[in-house]
Scaffold this motif. Structure first.
Motif, PDB file in Angstrom:
ATOM      1  N   GLY A  22       0.803  -1.211   0.000  1.00  0.00           N
ATOM      2  CA  GLY A  22       0.000   0.000   0.000  1.00  0.00           C
ATOM      3  C   GLY A  22       0.835   1.258   0.000  1.00  0.00           C
ATOM      4  N   ASP A  23       1.923   1.196  -0.700  1.00  0.00           N
ATOM      5  CA  ASP A  23       2.819   2.355  -0.833  1.00  0.00           C
ATOM      6  C   ASP A  23       3.296   2.375  -2.280  1.00  0.00           C
ATOM      7  N   PRO A  24       3.151   3.505  -2.955  1.00  0.00           N
ATOM      8  CA  PRO A  24       3.431   3.559  -4.394  1.00  0.00           C
ATOM      9  C   PRO A  24       4.865   3.148  -4.739  1.00  0.00           C
ATOM     10  N   ILE A  25       5.805   3.538  -3.902  1.00  0.00           N
ATOM     11  CA  ILE A  25       7.202   3.196  -4.195  1.00  0.00           C
ATOM     12  C   ILE A  25       7.417   1.696  -4.100  1.00  0.00           C
ATOM     13  N   ARG A  26       6.895   1.102  -3.037  1.00  0.00           N
ATOM     14  CA  ARG A  26       7.082  -0.343  -2.876  1.00  0.00           C
ATOM     15  C   ARG A  26       6.318  -1.140  -3.926  1.00  0.00           C
ATOM     16  N   LEU A  27       5.112  -0.681  -4.240  1.00  0.00           N
ATOM     17  CA  LEU A  27       4.343  -1.397  -5.260  1.00  0.00           C
ATOM     18  C   LEU A  27       5.086  -1.331  -6.588  1.00  0.00           C
ATOM     19  N   ASN A  28       5.707  -0.208  -6.835  1.00  0.00           N
ATOM     20  CA  ASN A  28       6.480  -0.052  -8.069  1.00  0.00           C
ATOM     21  C   ASN A  28       7.706  -0.962  -8.090  1.00  0.00           C
ATOM     22  N   LYS A  31       6.462  -4.359  -8.813  1.00  0.00           N
ATOM     23  CA  LYS A  31       6.094  -4.440 -10.223  1.00  0.00           C
ATOM     24  C   LYS A  31       7.349  -4.677 -11.084  1.00  0.00           C
ATOM     25  N   GLN A  32       8.398  -3.931 -10.783  1.00  0.00           N
ATOM     26  CA  GLN A  32       9.645  -4.110 -11.538  1.00  0.00           C
ATOM     27  C   GLN A  32      10.186  -5.524 -11.365  1.00  0.00           C
ATOM     28  N   LEU A  33      10.151  -6.004 -10.130  1.00  0.00           N
ATOM     29  CA  LEU A  33      10.646  -7.360  -9.880  1.00  0.00           C
ATOM     30  C   LEU A  33       9.810  -8.382 -10.638  1.00  0.00           C
ATOM     31  N   SER A  34       8.515  -8.118 -10.672  1.00  0.00           N
ATOM     32  CA  SER A  34       7.624  -9.031 -11.364  1.00  0.00           C
ATOM     33  C   SER A  34       7.906  -9.037 -12.875  1.00  0.00           C
ATOM     34  N   ASP A  35       8.246  -7.884 -13.408  1.00  0.00           N
ATOM     35  CA  ASP A  35       8.523  -7.787 -14.849  1.00  0.00           C
ATOM     36  C   ASP A  35       9.897  -8.341 -15.208  1.00  0.00           C
ATOM     37  N   MET A  36      10.861  -8.122 -14.316  1.00  0.00           N
ATOM     38  CA  MET A  36      12.247  -8.388 -14.696  1.00  0.00           C
ATOM     39  C   MET A  36      12.908  -9.533 -13.939  1.00  0.00           C
ATOM     40  N   ILE A  39      16.544  -8.515  -9.496  1.00  0.00           N
ATOM     41  CA  ILE A  39      17.223  -7.232  -9.717  1.00  0.00           C
ATOM     42  C   ILE A  39      18.105  -6.955  -8.505  1.00  0.00           C
ATOM     43  N   THR A  40      19.215  -6.304  -8.729  1.00  0.00           N
ATOM     44  CA  THR A  40      20.030  -5.861  -7.593  1.00  0.00           C
ATOM     45  C   THR A  40      19.408  -4.588  -7.041  1.00  0.00           C
ATOM     46  N   CYS A  41      19.772  -4.237  -5.828  1.00  0.00           N
ATOM     47  CA  CYS A  41      19.217  -3.037  -5.199  1.00  0.00           C
ATOM     48  C   CYS A  41      19.404  -1.813  -6.088  1.00  0.00           C
ATOM     49  N   SER A  42      20.607  -1.662  -6.624  1.00  0.00           N
ATOM     50  CA  SER A  42      20.855  -0.467  -7.438  1.00  0.00           C
ATOM     51  C   SER A  42      20.238  -0.602  -8.823  1.00  0.00           C
ATOM     52  N   GLY A  43      19.800  -1.790  -9.158  1.00  0.00           N
ATOM     53  CA  GLY A  43      19.144  -1.989 -10.441  1.00  0.00           C
ATOM     54  C   GLY A  43      17.699  -1.537 -10.426  1.00  0.00           C
ATOM     55  N   VAL A  44      17.166  -1.335  -9.217  1.00  0.00           N
ATOM     56  CA  VAL A  44      15.791  -0.865  -9.099  1.00  0.00           C
ATOM     57  C   VAL A  44      15.726   0.595  -9.511  1.00  0.00           C
ATOM     58  N   GLY A  45      14.859   0.895 -10.443  1.00  0.00           N
ATOM     59  CA  GLY A  45      14.748   2.256 -10.951  1.00  0.00           C
ATOM     60  C   GLY A  45      13.960   3.136 -10.008  1.00  0.00           C
ATOM     61  N   ARG A  75      23.221  -7.543  -3.751  1.00  0.00           N
ATOM     62  CA  ARG A  75      22.059  -8.240  -3.221  1.00  0.00           C
ATOM     63  C   ARG A  75      21.024  -8.348  -4.322  1.00  0.00           C
ATOM     64  N   PHE A  76      20.627  -9.542  -4.570  1.00  0.00           N
ATOM     65  CA  PHE A  76      19.634  -9.772  -5.616  1.00  0.00           C
ATOM     66  C   PHE A  76      18.262  -9.946  -4.984  1.00  0.00           C
ATOM     67  N   LEU A  77      17.357  -9.094  -5.429  1.00  0.00           N
ATOM     68  CA  LEU A  77      15.995  -9.128  -4.915  1.00  0.00           C
ATOM     69  C   LEU A  77      15.109  -9.913  -5.868  1.00  0.00           C
ATOM     70  N   SER A  78      14.194 -10.679  -5.302  1.00  0.00           N
ATOM     71  CA  SER A  78      13.204 -11.354  -6.144  1.00  0.00           C
ATOM     72  C   SER A  78      11.935 -11.569  -5.336  1.00  0.00           C
ATOM     73  N   ILE A  79      10.842 -11.768  -6.042  1.00  0.00           N
ATOM     74  CA  ILE A  79       9.544 -11.983  -5.392  1.00  0.00           C
ATOM     75  C   ILE A  79       9.448 -13.430  -4.918  1.00  0.00           C
ATOM     76  N   ARG A  80       8.894 -13.641  -3.732  1.00  0.00           N
ATOM     77  CA  ARG A  80       8.716 -15.000  -3.206  1.00  0.00           C
ATOM     78  C   ARG A  80       7.400 -15.585  -3.724  1.00  0.00           C
ATOM     79  N   TYR A  81       7.359 -15.756  -5.034  1.00  0.00           N
ATOM     80  CA  TYR A  81       6.141 -16.222  -5.685  1.00  0.00           C
ATOM     81  C   TYR A  81       5.548 -17.485  -5.074  1.00  0.00           C
ATOM     82  N   ASN A  82       6.381 -18.512  -4.932  1.00  0.00           N
ATOM     83  CA  ASN A  82       5.857 -19.797  -4.478  1.00  0.00           C
ATOM     84  C   ASN A  82       5.258 -19.721  -3.080  1.00  0.00           C
ATOM     85  N   ASP A  83       5.995 -19.105  -2.168  1.00  0.00           N
ATOM     86  CA  ASP A  83       5.498 -18.984  -0.802  1.00  0.00           C
ATOM     87  C   ASP A  83       4.212 -18.170  -0.753  1.00  0.00           C
TER      88      ASP A  83
END
Lengths: 99, 99
Positions: A22-28, A31-36, A39-45, A75-83
């Motif tokens: 419920g925060d635009p920055i985090r949702l964004n 969204k980026q992680l979901s698309d790509m 991503i590394t921390c600095s890779g997040v736009g 640090r590589f970030l990714s969504i915990r889809y399965n969980d």
DNA sequence: TCAATAGTTCAACAACTATTGAACTATTTG
DNA sequence: CAAATAGTTCAATAGTTGTTGAACTATTGA
């Protein structure tokens, strides 16, 4: 190599997750992680300064939405889809479709 | 008969909605409304004192999740299913299934 | 070993959120 | 009109959240 707190899948909490998203920055970020994928921390736009982003990464990690894999100095970030899918079926997909 | 601010359906904002639902009390109120249809403010089951509940009703109303119908001295709360479904298909249903 | 890189943590601060009791508004009923 | 009912608004307060620059940690590469 410090330990990072990340809740295990039966500790995932719905309101905590909704609150994190419920925060635009985090949702964004999500969204980026979901698309790509990963991503590394600095890779997040984002125009935010590092510490602010770091704060949002922490909220996402502690809510159980993202996983952080440390490799070398990155640090590589990714969504915990399965969980997430197991605990809250369809939730993330439905939310991301709404973005 | 005072006017109550309720956003129209194309003003609904995803993060605002997620943020509103990212609170256990509010999520619980929405769950009750989903189970029971229309409820008056005092019909909502909660141990919170009135002003605190009133605050949460306001957050839900201003985020566009609930509609408030004034009739006599009572206010009937209900979920804005149609508007939500049009703007964010499946969102509320999926979230409520996760509760 | 020294410098660069990637990222976090810290401390300070402003802004927002939730809670409470008291006071208020509006409506109905006697 | 007065009392009761349903609910909101207000003011005070406590706690949380987000942002920032500065300082820190860990890893890599020269």
């Amino acid at each position: 190599m410090k330990e990072l707190f990340q809740p295990n899948k039966d500790q995932l909490n719905l309101t905590t997750i909704l609150c994190a998203l419920g925060d635009p920055i985090r949702l964004n970020i999500v969204k980026q992680l979901s698309d790509m994928g990963e991503i590394t921390c600095s890779g997040v736009g984002s125009v935010l300064p590092r510490p602010a982003l770091s704060h949002h990464f922490k909220v996402l990690r502690e809510s159980g939405i993202i996983h952080v894999r440390i490799e070398g100095k990155q640090r590589f970030l990714s969504i915990r889809y399965n969980d997430l899918e197991k605990r809250f079926p369809g939730l993330l997909e439905t939310i991301l479709k709404c973005v």
